[in-house]
Design an enzyme around this catalytic site. Structure first.
Site, short mmCIF file in Angstrom:
data_model
loop_
_atom_site.label_atom_id
_atom_site.label_comp_id
_atom_site.label_asym_id
_atom_site.label_seq_id
_atom_site.Cartn_x
_atom_site.Cartn_y
_atom_site.Cartn_z
N GLU A 85 19.64 43.77 57.51
CA GLU A 85 19.40 45.18 57.87
C GLU A 85 20.22 46.16 57.05
OE1 GLU A 85 22.35 45.71 61.70
OE2 GLU A 85 20.30 45.00 62.04
N SER B 170 37.89 35.84 40.07
CA SER B 170 39.06 36.52 39.50
C SER B 170 40.33 35.87 40.02
CB SER B 170 39.00 38.01 39.87
OG SER B 170 39.97 38.72 39.13
N ARG C 195 53.15 38.80 44.78
CA ARG C 195 51.73 38.55 44.52
C ARG C 195 50.91 39.17 45.64
NH1 ARG C 195 53.38 37.35 40.01
NH2 ARG C 195 53.57 35.22 39.24
N ARG D 227 26.20 49.25 44.09
CA ARG D 227 27.49 48.68 44.49
C ARG D 227 28.51 49.80 44.59
NH1 ARG D 227 26.91 43.66 46.64
NH2 ARG D 227 25.93 42.22 45.20
#
Length: 185
Positions: A144, A119, A44, A70
């Site tokens: 900033e 998720s 995992r 993004r």
């Protein structure tokens, strides 16, 4: 198989070994070997995150969003105001701070609506979703390294915008669905 008694221990995986493969400012990543319920094992990769807050901000007949680029998606996303929880900060404190930073919002009361994992197949990131009640808008106070536009959408347009795919991230979809249900839109 359903046990009917809320004892789900027959599904639990146990971490046998774990190695930290990344230790960053926002996330940590472990590669772990787990013991499976049937006696086998599996690998995992687990992303650890401090958690985040997100805010439903409605004033009058409009809901507030922010549009920002993004890097991970290489896209300009339309999202509800949100931010990560800093070390030593309670989710309620983060919510007050993020509302002010991102849209200049000040609320008499922030009410927690839901909490959810983003998720859970590979990450423990948990988002606390708040609703800003009796909000007034003041000046933004962005970090900033934060660049975003404030976008206001009429409540009456939310269903159409949701169906048209204007909202691409889970926290925003959940928030918009909440507002649609709350205002019976």
């Amino acid at each position: 198989m359903s046990t009917g008694n809320n004892d789900f221990s027959h599904l639990k995986e146990e971490i046998i070994s774990s190695e930290r493969v990344f230790d960053g400012k926002v996330i940590k990543v472990d590669h772990s070997k787990v013991g499976l319920p049937d006696g086998g094992s599996a690998d995992r990769e687990i992303v650890y995150h401090k958690g985040a807050v997100a805010l439903v901000a409605v004033e009058g007949e409009e809901m507030f969003f922010v549009r920002q680029y993004r890097v991970a998606t290489d896209d300009f996303l339309l999202e509800i105001p949100a931010g990560k929880i800093e070390v030593g900060e309670a989710p309620d404190e983060t919510a007050v701070k993020e509302l002010k930073e991102e849209i200049g919002g000040v609320s008499e009361k922030l009410r927690k609506i839901y909490g959810f994992y983003v998720s859970p197949g590979f990450s423990n990131e948990y988002v606390h979703l708040y609703e800003a009640e009796n909000m007034v808008i003041d000046e933004q106070s962005l970090d900033e390294d934060e660049f975003l536009d404030i976008v206001k959408i009429k409540l009456s347009d939310l269903t159409t915008r949701l169906e048209d795919g204007a909202f691409q991230d889970a926290k925003t979809v959940i928030a918009v669905q909440y507002v649609i249900a709350k205002f019976n839109l």
